[in-house]
Design a protein around this motif. Structure first.
Motif, mmCIF file in Angstrom:
data_model
loop_
_atom_site.group_PDB
_atom_site.id
_atom_site.type_symbol
_atom_site.label_atom_id
_atom_site.label_comp_id
_atom_site.label_asym_id
_atom_site.label_seq_id
_atom_site.Cartn_x
_atom_site.Cartn_y
_atom_site.Cartn_z
ATOM 1 N N SER A 85 -7.976 5.655 0.500
ATOM 2 C CA SER A 85 -7.248 6.902 0.252
ATOM 3 C C SER A 85 -7.610 7.986 1.260
ATOM 4 C CB SER A 85 -7.491 7.393 -1.177
ATOM 5 O OG SER A 85 -8.860 7.371 -1.505
ATOM 6 N N LEU A 86 -8.372 7.632 2.295
ATOM 7 C CA LEU A 86 -8.542 8.502 3.452
ATOM 8 C C LEU A 86 -7.516 8.183 4.534
ATOM 9 C CD1 LEU A 86 -12.442 8.563 3.766
ATOM 10 C CD2 LEU A 86 -10.949 10.285 2.731
ATOM 11 N N MET A 87 -6.704 7.140 4.310
ATOM 12 C CA MET A 87 -5.614 6.828 5.232
ATOM 13 C C MET A 87 -4.506 7.864 5.061
ATOM 14 S SD MET A 87 -5.440 2.731 4.432
ATOM 15 C CE MET A 87 -4.342 2.222 5.731
ATOM 16 N N GLU A 88 -3.852 8.197 6.154
ATOM 17 C CA GLU A 88 -2.682 9.039 6.063
ATOM 18 C C GLU A 88 -1.552 8.237 5.406
ATOM 19 O OE1 GLU A 88 -2.556 12.121 6.698
ATOM 20 O OE2 GLU A 88 -4.435 12.411 7.812
ATOM 21 N N PRO A 89 -0.704 8.882 4.621
ATOM 22 C CA PRO A 89 0.428 8.156 4.028
ATOM 23 C C PRO A 89 1.277 7.434 5.073
ATOM 24 C CG PRO A 89 0.180 10.279 2.959
ATOM 25 C CD PRO A 89 -0.789 10.269 4.099
ATOM 26 N N VAL A 92 -0.292 4.071 5.735
ATOM 27 C CA VAL A 92 -0.006 3.153 4.636
ATOM 28 C C VAL A 92 1.435 2.647 4.727
ATOM 29 C CG1 VAL A 92 0.145 2.950 2.126
ATOM 30 C CG2 VAL A 92 -1.723 4.251 3.160
ATOM 31 N N GLU A 93 2.351 3.545 5.019
ATOM 32 C CA GLU A 93 3.758 3.162 5.137
ATOM 33 C C GLU A 93 3.951 2.149 6.258
ATOM 34 O OE1 GLU A 93 8.099 5.391 5.185
ATOM 35 O OE2 GLU A 93 6.353 6.425 6.023
ATOM 36 N N ALA A 94 3.215 2.330 7.368
ATOM 37 C CA ALA A 94 3.319 1.390 8.484
ATOM 38 C C ALA A 94 2.817 0.004 8.091
ATOM 39 C CB ALA A 94 2.530 1.918 9.688
ATOM 40 N N VAL A 95 1.716 -0.053 7.348
ATOM 41 C CA VAL A 95 1.162 -1.335 6.899
ATOM 42 C C VAL A 95 2.137 -2.057 5.976
ATOM 43 C CG1 VAL A 95 -0.644 -2.387 5.487
ATOM 44 C CG2 VAL A 95 -1.254 -0.656 7.196
ATOM 45 N N ILE A 96 2.665 -1.327 4.995
ATOM 46 C CA ILE A 96 3.597 -1.944 4.042
ATOM 47 C C ILE A 96 4.878 -2.383 4.757
ATOM 48 C CG2 ILE A 96 4.998 -1.529 1.976
ATOM 49 C CD1 ILE A 96 2.753 0.370 1.030
ATOM 50 N N GLY A 97 5.342 -1.571 5.695
ATOM 51 C CA GLY A 97 6.530 -1.928 6.461
ATOM 52 C C GLY A 97 6.316 -3.184 7.293
ATOM 53 N N ARG A 124 -3.043 13.409 -1.877
ATOM 54 C CA ARG A 124 -2.232 12.456 -1.133
ATOM 55 C C ARG A 124 -1.504 11.458 -2.026
ATOM 56 N NH1 ARG A 124 -6.263 10.810 3.898
ATOM 57 N NH2 ARG A 124 -6.262 12.851 4.909
ATOM 58 N N PHE A 125 -1.729 11.484 -3.327
ATOM 59 C CA PHE A 125 -1.189 10.447 -4.201
ATOM 60 C C PHE A 125 0.324 10.305 -4.069
ATOM 61 C CE2 PHE A 125 -4.753 10.306 -7.663
ATOM 62 C CZ PHE A 125 -5.637 9.813 -6.703
ATOM 63 N N ARG A 126 1.047 11.417 -4.060
ATOM 64 C CA ARG A 126 2.506 11.344 -4.005
ATOM 65 C C ARG A 126 2.983 10.749 -2.677
ATOM 66 N NH1 ARG A 126 1.263 15.748 -7.062
ATOM 67 N NH2 ARG A 126 2.210 15.781 -9.153
ATOM 68 N N GLY A 127 2.243 11.031 -1.607
ATOM 69 C CA GLY A 127 2.590 10.437 -0.318
ATOM 70 C C GLY A 127 2.425 8.931 -0.323
ATOM 71 N N TYR A 128 1.387 8.441 -1.001
ATOM 72 C CA TYR A 128 1.175 6.994 -1.082
ATOM 73 C C TYR A 128 2.268 6.339 -1.923
ATOM 74 C CZ TYR A 128 -3.479 8.170 0.689
ATOM 75 O OH TYR A 128 -4.522 8.640 1.441
ATOM 76 N N ARG A 129 2.669 7.021 -3.008
ATOM 77 C CA ARG A 129 3.740 6.454 -3.841
ATOM 78 C C ARG A 129 5.031 6.366 -3.038
ATOM 79 N NH1 ARG A 129 6.257 3.495 -5.644
ATOM 80 N NH2 ARG A 129 7.195 3.229 -7.694
ATOM 81 N N ALA A 130 5.321 7.385 -2.257
ATOM 82 C CA ALA A 130 6.527 7.358 -1.432
ATOM 83 C C ALA A 130 6.451 6.264 -0.367
ATOM 84 C CB ALA A 130 6.741 8.717 -0.777
ATOM 85 N N ALA A 131 5.226 5.944 0.082
ATOM 86 C CA ALA A 131 5.045 4.904 1.097
ATOM 87 C C ALA A 131 5.224 3.504 0.526
ATOM 88 C CB ALA A 131 3.662 5.025 1.725
ATOM 89 N N GLY A 132 5.180 3.365 -0.811
ATOM 90 C CA GLY A 132 5.390 2.059 -1.429
ATOM 91 C C GLY A 132 4.287 1.589 -2.346
#
Length: 399
Positions: A85-89, A92-97, A124-132
């Protein structure tokens, strides 16, 4: 370790059975704000992190793995650490993509991130949810401030409770992690603390608790203190057993029974990612120190990666691979691993999947006579009496 066990002809047909457990991706983020004194994971404190560079490295490693095992369907992705959770959203989005581009996703794919309940991470929680991300594993570890300080945690109980509330509002599923059998902890104190955790989780269908007894590992700050005789009032065997009994009694009553030695869940809320491990599936491990298990050409293969973050990044960028080694497991080794992982589950392991270890009948019968294991409907499982002494049971089965 298993010399003398009979290899059966049908074992050859069982080697490629990873689909019984499924396929998963583990991504290791190696950085933390601070190193906890009990932690022996591959985690490091860094002043600055080029997140764009790390995202590109993860993308490259995922793409490389997909070229080797194409056409599979991901059951789960787990972002662990370290402190993911120190990763930028955006990272995380790049990894999931990258994972989505590499493999198909199961309709009910579970994408879990580990997080700590500090205010910085909660924002950052909402950013992670938006990332997937659709499941959060929240590292609360204790629900009293004195023990949080002793464990080297950077959050307070108040922050933990607030973060859990935000997590429940943000993610479809949330798991709460606690460490017990701590210094000076009595069964009465643990009962009160666990009851509070159960009130948070609520047991209404969204509940999952990971409850780990504190272990003192070599190479950690706690390990050094213990060796020097400075880590006092740890539970003895009898008190640890009492703490275990409290854990089982309260979680059973709340509708979150142990489906695995240290994990408790309402029905349907079990960790799908960890079930891939425990049920003998395949998984790709990406990131410094990550381990993987892949069935390649019918052979179960262990894959290791470079542990040092800087060297891992350099290897990916310059050599095209962050791997540090591979090992093909023999039939016996693969079966032993399946047994050790499968017996962690309440449901146990299918005897038919033990291949080279099908000759376990005699020790299993002896342990069944002691009330420690049961063989029912073709499955070998530990009993309520056997689960707290699982390591001893495994020693007997693999002797």
């Amino acid at each position: 370790m298993a010399d003398g066990l009979l290899l059966r002809p049908e074992a050859e047909a069982r080697r490629e059975d990873w689909e019984a457990g499924g396929f998963a991706l583990y991504v290791h983020w190696p950085f933390c704000q601070a190193k906890c004194p009990y932690c022996d994971f591959n985690s490091h404190v860094a002043r600055s992190i080029d997140q764009t560079r790390w995202a590109r490295a993860y993308e490259a490693e995922i793409a490389r793995a997909a070229r080797e095992v194409p056409g599979r369907v991901l059951r789960s992705i787990f972002l662990g650490g370290g402190t993911p959770s120190l990763m930028e959203p955006e990272t995380v989005e790049a990894v999931i993509g990258a994972a989505r581009a590499a493999w198909g996703f199961a309709n009910d794919i579970e994408i879990t991130m580990e997080a700590n309940p500090t205010s910085v991470e909660t924002e950052r929680f909402r950013g992670y949810r938006a990332a997937g991300v659709n499941r959060l594993s929240l590292g609360v570890q204790a629900l009293n401030d004195a023990d949080l300080r002793r464990l080297g945690r950077l959050h307070s109980t108040e922050e933990a409770v607030a973060a859990f509330g935000i997590a429940r509002e943000t993610f479809e599923r949330v798991s709460l992690d606690l460490i017990y059998a701590r210094q000076g902890q009595t069964p009465e104190a643990w009962e009160a603390e666990l009851a509070e955790a159960l009130r948070l989780v609520d047991g209404t269908g969204a509940g999952h608790l990971s409850l780990y007894q504190l272990t003192i590992e070599e190479g950690t700050a706690f390990g050094d203190r213990f060796a020097a005789g400075k880590l006092r009032d740890l539970p003895d065997e009898d008190r640890a057993a009492d703490l275990w009994d409290v854990t089982q009694r309260l979680t059973d009553a709340a509708g979150l029974p142990a489906y695995e030695v240290s994990n408790h869940a309402a029905e349907g809320q079990e960790s799908r990612h960890n079930l891939v491990y425990w049920q003998g599936g395949d998984w790709v491990g990406v990131g410094p120190g990550a381990h993987g298990r892949l069935t390649l050409g019918g052979v179960r293969t262990g894959v290791e990666t470079e542990r040092a973050p800087g060297r891992w990044l350099q290897r990916v960028e310059e050599d095209g691979s962050g791997e540090s080694g591979r090992e093909a497991l023999s039939e016996v080794e693969a079966a032993e691993e399946r047994l050790m992982m499968g017996l962690r589950l309440r449901e146990g392991v299918e005897m038919g999947r033990l291949g080279a270890l099908d000759g376990l009948g005699i020790p299993a019968e002896e342990l069944a006579g002691m009330g420690l294991v049961a063989v029912e409907d073709g499955r070998l499982r530990t009993t309520a009496a056997g689960r707290p002494v699982l390591n001893a049971v495994l020693r007997e089965l693999l002797a």
